[in-house]
Design a protein around this motif. Sequence first.
Motif, PDB file in Angstrom:
ATOM      1  N   LYS A  28       0.661  -1.082   0.161  1.00  0.00           N
ATOM      2  CA  LYS A  28       0.048   0.029   0.038  1.00  0.00           C
ATOM      3  C   LYS A  28       0.975   1.143   0.018  1.00  0.00           C
ATOM      4  O   LYS A  28       0.553   2.154  -0.665  1.00  0.00           O
ATOM      5  N   GLU A  29       2.015   1.267   0.625  1.00  0.00           N
ATOM      6  CA  GLU A  29       2.604   2.484   0.938  1.00  0.00           C
ATOM      7  C   GLU A  29       3.684   2.646  -0.400  1.00  0.00           C
ATOM      8  O   GLU A  29       3.663   3.642  -0.944  1.00  0.00           O
ATOM      9  N   GLU A  38       2.269   1.608  -3.240  1.00  0.00           N
ATOM     10  CA  GLU A  38       1.390   2.234  -4.266  1.00  0.00           C
ATOM     11  C   GLU A  38       1.186   3.743  -4.185  1.00  0.00           C
ATOM     12  O   GLU A  38       0.916   4.531  -4.765  1.00  0.00           O
ATOM     13  N   GLN A  39       1.369   4.342  -2.822  1.00  0.00           N
ATOM     14  CA  GLN A  39       1.018   5.737  -2.360  1.00  0.00           C
ATOM     15  C   GLN A  39       2.138   6.619  -2.690  1.00  0.00           C
ATOM     16  O   GLN A  39       2.209   7.531  -2.550  1.00  0.00           O
ATOM     17  N   ARG A  84       5.531   6.107  -1.596  1.00  0.00           N
ATOM     18  CA  ARG A  84       6.451   6.307  -0.523  1.00  0.00           C
ATOM     19  C   ARG A  84       8.065   6.083  -0.962  1.00  0.00           C
ATOM     20  O   ARG A  84       8.881   6.498  -0.360  1.00  0.00           O
TER      21      ARG A  84
END
Length: 128
Positions: A26-27, A29-30, A32
């Motif tokens: 998730k990180e 894909e965000q 980071r």
Amino acid sequence: MDNKFRYIFSNKDSNEIEKITYISLKEIEQGRLIDDLKKYTIFSRSIFTGQRDQKNQEIYQDDVFDWASHSRGVIKFVNGQWALSNKNGIFSLYGYCSDGVVVGNALLDKDLLNHFDFKTLELEESII
């Protein structure tokens, strides 16, 4: 469970290891990792197996793992499962994770592979 990864980054000029980051999908894909990718080269990326050793440490792909009295293997994904691999064969990680400990990473700590469980293997092809 959100997929987690361990990224090992090296300096773009010297190729020396400079940073290790643990990050979820998730990180990633965000975005980071964007700043790290501008500064460093990816040395390796390993996925979390979903298992922990007897010291409650997370077990990642390419970790070196000791179990029983003197056994050592490298964590690999083999035939649809996480496994310990050494010259004696391939063993399901599920059955051993609570009985052993992570002692390092095969890509960073090659000296850990100077163990009798690896002596007859072509490490580049069979283990790593």
